[in-house]
Design a protein around this motif. Structure first.
Motif, PDB file in Angstrom:
ATOM      1  N   LEU B 240      85.890  -0.405 145.290  1.00 14.54           N
ATOM      2  CA  LEU B 240      85.892   1.010 145.626  1.00 14.54           C
ATOM      3  C   LEU B 240      86.641   1.243 146.924  1.00 14.54           C
ATOM      4  N   ALA B 241      86.322   0.416 147.951  1.00 14.25           N
ATOM      5  CA  ALA B 241      86.971   0.551 149.260  1.00 14.25           C
ATOM      6  C   ALA B 241      88.475   0.446 149.117  1.00 14.25           C
ATOM      7  N   LEU B 250      89.459   5.164 155.974  1.00 16.98           N
ATOM      8  CA  LEU B 250      88.306   4.308 155.759  1.00 16.98           C
ATOM      9  C   LEU B 250      88.174   3.374 156.961  1.00 16.98           C
ATOM     10  N   VAL B 251      87.025   3.423 157.597  1.00 17.87           N
ATOM     11  CA  VAL B 251      86.809   2.556 158.758  1.00 17.87           C
ATOM     12  C   VAL B 251      85.614   1.659 158.470  1.00 17.87           C
ATOM     13  N   SER B 252      85.718   0.413 158.885  1.00 18.51           N
ATOM     14  CA  SER B 252      84.619  -0.501 158.628  1.00 18.51           C
ATOM     15  C   SER B 252      84.100  -1.058 159.934  1.00 18.51           C
ATOM     16  N   ALA B 253      82.791  -0.953 160.112  1.00 20.88           N
ATOM     17  CA  ALA B 253      82.163  -1.538 161.308  1.00 20.88           C
ATOM     18  C   ALA B 253      80.699  -1.782 160.993  1.00 20.88           C
ATOM     19  N   ASP B 254      80.146  -2.814 161.613  1.00 20.45           N
ATOM     20  CA  ASP B 254      78.721  -3.125 161.497  1.00 20.45           C
ATOM     21  C   ASP B 254      78.267  -3.224 160.029  1.00 20.45           C
ATOM     22  N   GLY B 255      79.100  -3.786 159.177  1.00 21.91           N
ATOM     23  CA  GLY B 255      78.703  -4.010 157.791  1.00 21.91           C
ATOM     24  C   GLY B 255      78.687  -2.764 156.932  1.00 21.91           C
ATOM     25  N   GLN B 260      86.311   9.038 155.454  1.00 17.28           N
ATOM     26  CA  GLN B 260      86.562  10.424 155.839  1.00 17.28           C
ATOM     27  C   GLN B 260      87.658  10.956 154.918  1.00 17.28           C
ATOM     28  N   PRO B 261      87.299  11.828 153.999  1.00 15.64           N
ATOM     29  CA  PRO B 261      88.266  12.275 152.988  1.00 15.64           C
ATOM     30  C   PRO B 261      89.341  13.184 153.570  1.00 15.64           C
ATOM     31  N   ARG B 262      90.524  13.145 152.931  1.00 17.71           N
ATOM     32  CA  ARG B 262      91.581  14.094 153.293  1.00 17.71           C
ATOM     33  C   ARG B 262      91.148  15.497 152.899  1.00 17.71           C
ATOM     34  N   ALA B 263      91.799  16.508 153.447  1.00 24.04           N
ATOM     35  CA  ALA B 263      91.379  17.895 153.235  1.00 24.04           C
ATOM     36  C   ALA B 263      91.316  18.282 151.754  1.00 24.04           C
ATOM     37  N   LEU B 291      80.822  13.426 166.713  1.00 31.56           N
ATOM     38  CA  LEU B 291      81.950  13.267 167.636  1.00 31.56           C
ATOM     39  C   LEU B 291      82.695  11.961 167.372  1.00 31.56           C
ATOM     40  N   GLU B 292      81.923  10.964 166.977  1.00 35.58           N
ATOM     41  CA  GLU B 292      82.537   9.680 166.692  1.00 35.58           C
ATOM     42  C   GLU B 292      83.577   9.821 165.577  1.00 35.58           C
ATOM     43  N   ALA B 293      83.203  10.670 164.566  1.00 36.72           N
ATOM     44  CA  ALA B 293      84.146  10.916 163.486  1.00 36.72           C
ATOM     45  C   ALA B 293      85.384  11.631 164.006  1.00 36.72           C
ATOM     46  N   VAL B 294      85.178  12.518 164.966  1.00 36.03           N
ATOM     47  CA  VAL B 294      86.319  13.209 165.577  1.00 36.03           C
ATOM     48  C   VAL B 294      87.228  12.193 166.252  1.00 36.03           C
ATOM     49  N   PHE B 295      86.609  11.309 166.997  1.00 40.51           N
ATOM     50  CA  PHE B 295      87.403  10.305 167.702  1.00 40.51           C
ATOM     51  C   PHE B 295      88.168   9.444 166.701  1.00 40.51           C
ATOM     52  N   LEU B 296      87.464   9.051 165.666  1.00 43.40           N
ATOM     53  CA  LEU B 296      88.061   8.225 164.632  1.00 43.40           C
ATOM     54  C   LEU B 296      89.236   8.951 163.988  1.00 43.40           C
TER      55      LEU B 296
END
Ligand SMILES: Nc1ncnc2c1ncn2[C@@H]1O[C@H](COP(=O)(O)OP(=O)(O)O)[C@@H](O)[C@H]1O
Ligand SMILES: [Mg+2]
Lengths: 466, 305
Positions: B240-241, B250-255, B260-263, B291-296
């Motif tokens: 899927l990923a 697609l960001v991967s961290a901590d398992g 974050q889908p496109r518009a 906010l983390e998503a914003v930064f990402l």
């Protein structure tokens, strides 16, 4: 100015909280000054070395040789050993063959052999053998000096005998006899006395002038005259112990006058206190400057500089603190020197304070310099230890500079230590006036200005205060 | 109150601040959110006049901020990122030194110290050396040490690093109260929770630039999606990923994977795919972005890398 005072107060508070620093600045040097006072014999009334073990083997039958042995035995510097204990607890006189193994085993480090031919016939002089383990060069030089002194002052006739023997070699027995006889006649004509007695004295190496030592009376009429009994017995003439020595001392009459330092018990005490004081002051101010690194890394400089404080104030407050610390430390140590060794601290208090301020300033600039050239606190401490040790050694803080080779003495004059100690000595030992101190103060001020200029330049260059 | 105009600061070849422009208004609680090395401390140092910019200008109430002029400093307080205290000295002694440097004396100084210690609950430890304090207590003291002279602008550089939750809350409450009383605060952090909770306006900072600036809502509405989906990063979700890259970030961290889908991407399409791969719906969590998503979204990187 208020800002600087606040910052200085901060440094003082930090210092007082640091027991190790306080101990190292005040108590350790006082302890060392006390201990080294014992080392240099400042606590005893009469100074100088004592009890150096000296083995003596006398293989000569010359009576003067035995006198030399006796003279060495009375010298307090020496503990004379002439016998050797055997495994069965009996003793026998030392022989020359014993000496090397015993020196090797560390039983003693010095031995004198007076050989059978102590009076040289192949030249003017004495033949002595000195065996040594010169583990300590200063000690070796001292022992040699003491041996020479014992020979000159107690048995100069040995030298006289050597002269006689040499003359005989040159002139032949008959002519040398004739020379001695005419010399004796000339002396007795001029000063009185019995020509035969004088001639015997000359032949015994007494230079025939022993009679001159005893004023006026003719030998026959003078019951206390020491040569008389010997002559009476017809034995080998023995010169009175004092006569020739006294004559020599008349030949070279030295009037000693101590020009400076009459009030001080010992110049060593001044040197001792000043030396340790400067060394530990250098350590203290280096540590204080190395604290720059901690203040920088902990963000304290940011905090201080975000307040209405300038970089210059940060720097100069540390300088003021160093000078203040130095002044207090030097005063404390000299006061200790006053209590322990009677250094006249309070007689010259004003001048001493001035010298202390200038010395402390020079030392502080050195601390700043170390902080300026070192990349971090550890390096600063390492560099400081190295430079302080080198400067103390070459600058004469540990032992008198006159013991060092000429070249090293010149090197020593480049150090803060040398000039500070020179200042102390001029005040405390020579009692110089303020005016006479100006050259030394000028040098110290020059060192301070020069070293501080380099330090400030380097500190700014490496952005210490950002 | 504080204005930065195209401010650039370099350390050798490294550009720590790259043409930053920013206006902080009186009474703001401004958050500077960015990861380590983003340039937060550098910005604080410039604002405090500890360093000068290589280009651009900073003005505080109209006057140019420079290291050469210490007089404008009385209107600002700096809480350094590290614990900038004399740790051999007591809390009292530290505060007396810092207060005195701002010209406070006598009864006034004593009163301010009493108030400051009470505000951060350190009154009964005031005579103890700072080195005997816990990390949280040291942080609290580090904070009030910048406030004795009652500045108008407080620069807080990551003031809660290594702090227990209790001390953290005490610090938050204190700062909020000060801000309500009129103090302007610039607060840097790499914790989005802190920025979210405290700040009225937030600047995202990364690599010496501020790519986004605004209130929390403004920043969130910049995102082209309303929900992001997270799911565990396991072998069974790997196919899927692999499919999702083209449809968003697609960001991967901590398992876990975060998508974050496109518009123009419809979430229903996502679930259809998951179903086709035999992945049960319970693996997926949809959430309002933070906010983390914003930064990402802005940088393509996680805040805590
Ligand atoms: N004094 C300095 N010398 C050289 N580089 C520095 C210095 N201070 C910071 N930097 C670098 O500048 C960048 C920004 O640092 P900083 O402002 O401390 O970031 P932050 O506070 O956001 O973690 C980093 O890459 C850092 O390594
Ligand atoms: Mg930082």
């Amino acid at each position: 100015m208020r800002v600087i005072l606040t910052l200085v107060r901060k440094d003082i508070a930090n210092f007082l909280r640091n027991r190790a620093a306080v101990g190292l600045t005040f108590f350790v040097p006082v302890a060392l000054i006390y201990i080294f006072g014992w080392v240099f014999g400042l606590h005893q009334k009469d100074t100088g070395p004592t009890g150096i073990r000296l083995a003596v083997v006398n293989a000569s039958t010359n009576p003067a040789a035995q006198k030399l042995v006796d003279a060495l035995a009375t010298e307090t510097a020496f503990h004379v050993i002439t016998t050797r204990e055997l495994p069965d607890h009996t003793t026998r006189p030392l022989a020359e063959a014993d000496l090397r193994p015993l020196i090797h085993d560390g039983k003693f480090r010095f031995a004198v052999v007076i050989p059978a031919d102590v009076v040289r016939t192949d030249g003017i002089g004495l033949h002595l053998k000195i065996l040594s383990d010169p583990r300590n060069e200063i000690e070796t030089q001292m022992v040699n000096g003491l041996l020479q002194k014992a020979i000159f002052s107690h048995v100069p006739e040995l030298l006289g005998q050597s002269l006689q023997a040499r003359a005989r070699g040159f002139l032949g027995e008959a002519r040398s006899d004739q020379f001695n006889r005419s010399l004796a006649r000339a002396i007795t004509t001029a000063f009185g006395g019995d020509p035969a007695t004088v001639q015997r004295e000359i032949e015994a190496g007494g230079l025939g002038l022993g009679t001159l030592a005893q004023p006026a009376p003719a030998p026959s009429a003078a019951p206390p005259a020491p040569p008389a009994p010997a002559q009476a017995k017809g034995a080998t003439p023995v010169q009175a112990p004092s006569a020739a020595a006294d004559f020599l001392s008349r030949l070279v009459k030295i009037d000693q006058e101590q020009v400076v330092g009459k009030d001080v018990r010992s110049p060593l005490a001044t040197q001792l206190v000043g030396g340790w004081a400067i060394m530990f002051l250098l350590f203290a101010v280096s540590a204080s400057s190395a604290a720059f690194f901690d203040e920088k890394s902990s963000g304290l400089f940011q905090r201080l500089l975000a307040a209405p404080v300038t970089r210059a104030q940060l720097l100069w407050s540390r300088f003021v603190y160093g000078v203040g610390l130095g002044l207090v430390q030097l005063t404390t140590l000299f006061t200790a020197g006053r209590l322990m060794y009677g250094i006249d601290v309070f007689g010259h208090f004003g001048s001493l304070m001035v010298v202390c301020i200038f010395a402390a300033a020079a030392c502080t600039s050195f601390g700043m310099f170390i902080a300026a050239i070192a990349p971090n606190a550890q390096a600063a401490n390492g560099l400081a230890t190295f430079f302080v040790m080198v400067m103390s050694a070459t600058g004469g803080a540990w032992y008198p500079m006159s013991l060092m080779p000429e070249f090293m003495q010149q090197v020593g004059k480049l150090t803060v230590v040398y000039w500070s100690m020179e200042g102390f000595a001029q005040v405390l030992w020579a009692g110089r006036s303020f005016r006479e101190l100006l050259p030394v103060l000028g040098v110290l001020a020059g060192i301070t200005a020069g070293v501080m200029a380099i330090a400030v330049w380097r500190l700014n260059h490496k952005r210490m205060f950002e | 109150m504080l204005s930065l105009r195209s401010v650039t600061k370099r350390y050798g070849a490294l550009t720590a601040l790259d043409g930053v422009s920013l206006d902080i208004a009186r009474g703001e609680f401004f958050g500077l959110l960015g990861p380590n090395g983003a340039g937060k401390s550098t910005l604080m140092a410039l604002a405090a006049g500890l360093r000068s910019p290589d280009a651009g200008t900073l003005t505080l109430d109209g006057g140019v901020v420079t290291p050469a002029d210490p007089r404008t400093r009385t209107s600002l307080g700096l809480v350094p990122q590290s614990i900038a205290l004399y740790e051999e000295l007591s809390a009292d002694q530290n505060l007396r030194i810092f207060g005195a440097l701002y010209g406070l004396r006598g009864a006034q100084l004593r009163r301010r110290i009493d108030e400051a210690l009470a505000a951060v609950q350190l009154t009964d430890r005031r005579r103890d050396p700072v080195k005997t304090f816990s990390g949280g207590m040291q942080r609290r003291l580090n904070l009030v040490a910048a406030l004795l002279h009652q500045p108008k602008l407080l620069l807080c550089d990551e003031p809660t690093v290594g702090v227990d939750p209790q001390s953290r809350n005490a610090i938050f409450d204190y700062l909020t109260a000060l801000n309500r009383a009129g103090l302007t605060i610039i607060y840097s952090t790499h914790y989005m929770e802190e920025a979210t909770r405290l700040c009225s306006r937030i600047g995202i900072i990364d690599h010496g630039r501020i790519p986004a600036l605004g209130t929390l809502d403004e920043l969130l509405t910049r995102l082209p999606f309303e929900e992001e989906i997270s799911f565990p990063a396991t072998p069974e979700t790997a196919p899927l990923a692999a499919l999702l890259g083209a449809d968003g970030t697609l960001v991967s961290a901590d398992g876990r994977h975060r998508f974050q889908p496109r518009a123009d991407f419809r979430l229903s399409a996502f679930y259809t795919r998951a179903e086709a791969l035999g992945l049960p719906p319970r693996l997926f969590t949809a959430a309002r972005p933070t906010l983390e998503a914003v930064f990402l979204h802005l940088t393509g990187r996680n805040l805590r890398e």
